[in-house]
Scaffold this motif. Structure first.
Motif, PDB file in Angstrom:
ATOM      1  N   UNK A 386      33.352  43.113  45.913  1.00 31.63           N
ATOM      2  CA  UNK A 386      32.949  44.227  46.484  1.00 31.63           C
ATOM      3  C   UNK A 386      31.715  44.019  47.474  1.00 31.63           C
ATOM      4  N   UNK A 387      31.044  42.780  46.905  1.00 26.45           N
ATOM      5  CA  UNK A 387      29.911  42.588  47.732  1.00 26.45           C
ATOM      6  C   UNK A 387      30.149  41.785  48.965  1.00 26.45           C
ATOM      7  N   UNK A 388      31.509  41.591  49.137  1.00 24.66           N
ATOM      8  CA  UNK A 388      31.917  40.954  50.332  1.00 24.66           C
ATOM      9  C   UNK A 388      32.334  42.045  51.145  1.00 24.66           C
ATOM     10  N   UNK A 389      31.352  42.874  51.576  1.00 24.15           N
ATOM     11  CA  UNK A 389      31.913  44.182  52.331  1.00 24.15           C
ATOM     12  C   UNK A 389      32.371  43.646  53.730  1.00 24.15           C
ATOM     13  N   UNK A 405      43.677  47.244  46.762  1.00 24.24           N
ATOM     14  CA  UNK A 405      43.917  47.832  45.095  1.00 24.24           C
ATOM     15  C   UNK A 405      42.734  47.169  44.404  1.00 24.24           C
ATOM     16  N   UNK A 406      42.589  47.755  43.134  1.00 28.23           N
ATOM     17  CA  UNK A 406      41.402  47.185  42.188  1.00 28.23           C
ATOM     18  C   UNK A 406      41.876  45.786  41.869  1.00 28.23           C
ATOM     19  N   UNK A 411      33.485  36.924  38.557  1.00 30.88           N
ATOM     20  CA  UNK A 411      32.151  36.398  38.155  1.00 30.88           C
ATOM     21  C   UNK A 411      31.164  37.236  39.003  1.00 30.88           C
ATOM     22  N   UNK A 412      31.557  37.563  40.308  1.00 31.06           N
ATOM     23  CA  UNK A 412      30.392  38.403  41.058  1.00 31.06           C
ATOM     24  C   UNK A 412      30.669  39.732  40.932  1.00 31.06           C
ATOM     25  N   UNK A 413      31.252  40.362  39.849  1.00 33.10           N
ATOM     26  CA  UNK A 413      31.456  41.746  39.724  1.00 33.10           C
ATOM     27  C   UNK A 413      32.762  42.161  39.972  1.00 33.10           C
ATOM     28  N   UNK A 414      33.057  43.730  40.291  1.00 32.57           N
ATOM     29  CA  UNK A 414      34.226  44.229  40.829  1.00 32.57           C
ATOM     30  C   UNK A 414      34.858  43.373  42.088  1.00 32.57           C
ATOM     31  N   UNK A 415      36.248  43.489  41.834  1.00 29.50           N
ATOM     32  CA  UNK A 415      36.891  42.637  42.910  1.00 29.50           C
ATOM     33  C   UNK A 415      37.754  43.729  43.534  1.00 29.50           C
ATOM     34  N   UNK A 416      38.283  43.332  44.679  1.00 27.15           N
ATOM     35  CA  UNK A 416      39.547  44.122  45.264  1.00 27.15           C
ATOM     36  C   UNK A 416      40.367  43.218  45.856  1.00 27.15           C
TER      37      UNK A 416
END
Length: 433
Positions: A386-389, A405-406, A411-416
């Motif tokens: 999600x940091x790769x907005x 989707x979720x 490794x870098x937190x929540x993913x999409x």
């Protein structure tokens, strides 16, 4: 023989030389050269075909025909005689002496139109180079009226240079400078094309015979106000606009110069760079005036040029770029022709009948364009943090997002997890992010 200006009274002669092969029949050629003459604001008072059994080296026409034209010039108070063919400098000079009128051949006429229509810096450079190349061969010492009429740029008016030798030297120097400038322009165009190649938007090039209705269709698709008149060579410089299509957020539509049969050799070379735009397209729209009786001959001319440009393979006729045929001016067909051609079009998914003038079937064309441009699209899955907005936003903006989707924890937190359909250009652009 004074200068000739717009609105001048002209006699148009179409020589039909035996044993000479032409792309169009005599009536179609006469109609075309008349259209070219009208395109530059000259009034056509009289026009006819002259059958020529034996070409006369000094005048092209036979003595009886020269007499007939001379009589018609007097009778109708003609100021300009237009000959549909290439005249040698000597033939042109001799005819001017016999008719006591200004004479211009097909090459000179097309150059004159091109000089008037060219809008961009490159177009003007190309036209001037072609003009000078043509003028160079016409610097004949015994042409006493040269100083008044044939110097400078353009044939239908304007003061000229003095002394033929000075003219020759000036023309050679000017041509050298123009070639250097054109080379620079071509490099710049190449860079622009490269940049567009890296952009995610597909490029659609409109091509077709002159006066087929390309600019009218361009205006219909883009809402732009490009010059679109019932004139031969109304467009000389490629015009580009962005359009939206079904399934395609943005595409670039490019309108190009019209093709014509027997294009003077000087212009084939001069306008090659303009037509090079076509070779960088993702899709070519070949616009045809389907109501014109010479439509088939015009099509073969266009395909010949595309072959010269390397778009179509000369041996197997295969095209390296998808081509759709737009059968324009459908509203001008009679009922029988429309029914017959409808049957042909229905059996060929590369043909779309339209009327750019009335807007009929343009929505069908837009739908088909979207289908062709998305045909190579691939569906890919992307697992992004999600940091790769920026990347996520880019995919939503440029791709067709089928699912977002979720993607759980990474490794870098929540993913999409995104499922996206992208065409090859968009995929290439994404990979550079």
């Amino acid at each position: 023989m004074g200068e000739v200006s717009r609105g001048a009274r002209a006699l148009v002669v179409c020589p039909d030389i035996r044993r000479e092969s032409y792309d169009l029949d005599p009536d179609a050629r006469l109609e075309e050269i008349t259209g070219l003459t009208l395109a530059i604001g000259i009034e056509v008072i009289e026009s006819y075909i002259l059958p020529i059994r034996q070409v006369q080296p000094n005048t092209l026409l036979g003595s009886g025909q020269v007499e007939r034209v001379s009589t018609d010039c007097e009778l109708h108070e003609i100021e300009l005689v237009v000959i549909d063919g290439a005249l040698s400098p000597i033939q042109q000079r001799n005819l001017e002496e016999k008719f006591k009128r200004k004479v211009i051949d097909r090459t000179g006429l097309i150059l004159e139109i091109f000089g008037e229509r060219a809008a961009t810096a490159e177009g003007r450079l190309q036209v001037e180079l072609a003009h000078l190349d043509y003028q160079q061969s016409r610097l004949v010492r015994s042409w006493t009226h040269l100083e008044r009429q044939r110097g400078g740029f353009g044939f239908l008016g304007g003061p000229g240079e003095t002394q033929i030798e000075a003219d020759r030297r000036m023309i050679r120097q000017r041509m050298g400078r123009l070639r250097k400038e054109l080379e620079q322009v071509r490099k710049t165009r190449g860079l622009h094309r490269e940049r567009r190649g890296r952009a995610p938007w597909p490029v659609i090039a409109l091509v077709g015979y002159t006066n087929a209705g390309k600019s009218t269709l361009f205006n219909r698709l883009t809402g732009a106000e490009v010059m679109a008149e019932d004139l031969l060579f109304a467009t000389l410089d490629p015009t580009m606009r962005a359009i939206a299509l079904p399934g395609v957020e943005k595409a670039i539509l490019s309108d190009t110069v019209g093709f014509i049969s027997d294009l003077p050799t000087q212009l084939v070379a001069a306008f090659r760079a303009t037509l090079e735009e076509v070779t960088a397209a993702d899709l070519i729209l070949h616009v045809r005036d389907i109501a014109n009786s010479s439509s088939a001959a015009q099509k073969s001319q266009v395909l010949e040029v595309l072959q010269d440009l390397g778009v179509i393979d000369g041996e197997d006729g295969e095209s390296s770029i998808p081509i759709l045929e737009v059968w324009n001016k459908w509203d001008l067909l009679d009922q029988d022709s429309a029914e017959e051609l409808s049957g042909v079009a229905e059996g060929d998914d590369s043909v779309i009948p339209v009327s750019a003038a009335t807007g009929w079937h343009v929505d069908v064309l837009q739908e088909r364009l979207g289908q062709v441009l998305t045909a190579q699209a691939q569906t890919r899955e992307f697992l992004l943090s999600v940091s790769e907005g920026r990347k996520i936003a880019w995919l939503h903006q440029h791709g067709d997002v089928l699912a977002d989707e979720d993607g759980g924890e990474g490794d870098e937190g929540p993913m999409r997890k995104l499922t996206v359909r992208l065409n090859p250009k968009e995929l290439g652009q994404y990979e550079t992010l």
